[in-house]
Design an enzyme around this catalytic site. Sequence first.
Site, PDB file in Angstrom:
ATOM      1  N   ARG A  19      -6.915 -12.117   1.037  1.00 38.42           N
ATOM      2  CA  ARG A  19      -6.670 -12.455  -0.364  1.00 38.42           C
ATOM      3  C   ARG A  19      -7.600 -13.573  -0.809  1.00 38.42           C
ATOM      4  NH1 ARG A  19      -0.332 -12.046  -0.679  1.00 38.42           N
ATOM      5  NH2 ARG A  19      -0.259  -9.818  -1.113  1.00 38.42           N
ATOM      6  N   GLU A  31      -6.238  -3.211   4.491  1.00 43.86           N
ATOM      7  CA  GLU A  31      -5.349  -2.195   3.920  1.00 43.86           C
ATOM      8  C   GLU A  31      -5.127  -1.048   4.894  1.00 43.86           C
ATOM      9  OE1 GLU A  31      -3.522  -2.574   1.471  1.00 43.86           O
ATOM     10  OE2 GLU A  31      -4.440  -4.290   0.492  1.00 43.86           O
ATOM     11  N   THR A  37       1.628  -0.981   9.940  1.00 43.81           N
ATOM     12  CA  THR A  37       1.861  -2.160  10.759  1.00 43.81           C
ATOM     13  C   THR A  37       2.282  -3.328   9.879  1.00 43.81           C
ATOM     14  OG1 THR A  37       0.028  -1.362  12.135  1.00 43.81           O
ATOM     15  CG2 THR A  37       0.766  -3.578  12.567  1.00 43.81           C
ATOM     16  N   LEU A  74      -2.151  -1.850  17.819  1.00 43.60           N
ATOM     17  CA  LEU A  74      -1.770  -1.538  16.437  1.00 43.60           C
ATOM     18  C   LEU A  74      -1.221  -0.119  16.306  1.00 43.60           C
ATOM     19  CD1 LEU A  74      -4.764  -3.088  14.463  1.00 43.60           C
ATOM     20  CD2 LEU A  74      -2.415  -3.907  14.469  1.00 43.60           C
ATOM     21  N   GLY A  75      -1.530   0.745  17.281  1.00 42.76           N
ATOM     22  CA  GLY A  75      -1.043   2.120  17.227  1.00 42.76           C
ATOM     23  C   GLY A  75      -1.750   2.942  16.154  1.00 42.76           C
ATOM     24  N   TYR A 113      -4.161   5.567  -1.854  1.00 41.74           N
ATOM     25  CA  TYR A 113      -3.700   4.180  -1.774  1.00 41.74           C
ATOM     26  C   TYR A 113      -4.853   3.231  -1.403  1.00 41.74           C
ATOM     27  CZ  TYR A 113      -1.922  -0.057   0.188  1.00 41.74           C
ATOM     28  OH  TYR A 113      -1.749  -1.377   0.464  1.00 41.74           O
ATOM     29  N   ASP A 131       2.244   2.240  -3.254  1.00 37.86           N
ATOM     30  CA  ASP A 131       2.636   2.304  -1.849  1.00 37.86           C
ATOM     31  C   ASP A 131       4.164   2.268  -1.782  1.00 37.86           C
ATOM     32  OD1 ASP A 131       3.353  -0.300  -2.383  1.00 37.86           O
ATOM     33  OD2 ASP A 131       2.437  -1.136  -0.576  1.00 37.86           O
ATOM     34  N   CYS A 188      12.191  -7.571  -3.560  1.00 39.47           N
ATOM     35  CA  CYS A 188      12.890  -6.303  -3.800  1.00 39.47           C
ATOM     36  C   CYS A 188      12.943  -5.530  -2.477  1.00 39.47           C
ATOM     37  CB  CYS A 188      12.171  -5.511  -4.893  1.00 39.47           C
ATOM     38  SG  CYS A 188      13.170  -4.164  -5.539  1.00 39.47           S
TER      39      CYS A 188
END
Length: 350
Positions: A19, A31, A37, A74-75, A113, A131, A188
């Site tokens: 960011r 992303e 993850t 991380l898979g 996305y 997403d 949320c």
Amino acid sequence: MQRRILAWFQAHRRALPFRDDPDPWRVWVAEVMLQQTRVEAMLPRYREFVARFPDPATLAAAEEEAVLAMWSGLGYYARARALHRAARRLARGGGEIPRAAAALKELPGVGEYTAAAVASIAFGEAVAVVDGNVRRVLARLFAVPGAPGRAAFERRIRELADELMRAGGAADPGAWNQALMELGALVCLPKRPRCGECPAAGACRARAAGREADFPERAPRPAATVVSTTRGVVRDAEEGLLLVRRRESPLRGLLDFPGGPCRAGESPRRALAREASRRYRLELVPGRALPPFPHQIMHRKITVFAFEATFAGASPDRLPEGARWVRPDHPPGIAAGAIFRKVLRLLPAP
Ligand code: SF4
């Protein structure tokens, strides 16, 4: 409402490295990593990955094994393989990352996305990100009926996301997209939304009706597939552990203990010997059983049966292609899957 959400984001957003520096490559890598993850789990791997591969050109020049090794833990390695392919395609075309979401989507592994996230955050394109967090926030704010994945629900969410981007998001598309995602991640929440802390509470239709938990509806989960698989641990006092390079999805390219799935009604010992022979031309004899353990990949519930094993005859002078000895202290840099690491933890210390 949009002004309040943006103000909340500026005050409460998490300080994440991609960011502070919305470099397109860093945003893209982040992303992709975040798709399956959690942020806390991905951050250390993200830092290592972008330090080793600071741009698409360095990733393009790397061997797949090195890329998978940097992804280890991380898979969902298909993401790493697709990123690698995309970097190679970019390198062939001059190395520039496309600025528009439509062009980004042409790259391997880049879906709606990721393309929207990179184009809006790094290049300021007014394209809305949708997403899981955004779906949940919008479904509640506008009391959208239906479940994620259903066509009518997805269409309505997309319309709302696009309208909000045009209305108040377009002044800073990257900030608006991140604000909605962050609201879903921090306030949320799926099970217990913190409506008392929500900057949009006054406009939220689900909250006004006291029905926050009813949106979005839950799609019925597909029934889990239950399967068994095997692994054989062959040790050599000098060489270490015998590993193979997997050739089949989803483990393709990763190092692992030899073995594979049990057929219906087949004993795990028999399955181990058959799979090691069929897939890797390794003739193994299963010995002592290690404690079986469960593992889950998406909707597959897997029971893993691991055995200590020996060669059926003398130890071969040359291992078949794809097999190799690795020291059991598991040096960093090895690309290995989750089942491998779980079996490794069952072994006594060398
Ligand atoms: S008021 Fe509650 S349900 Fe509505 S968007 Fe905010 S946190 Fe979500």
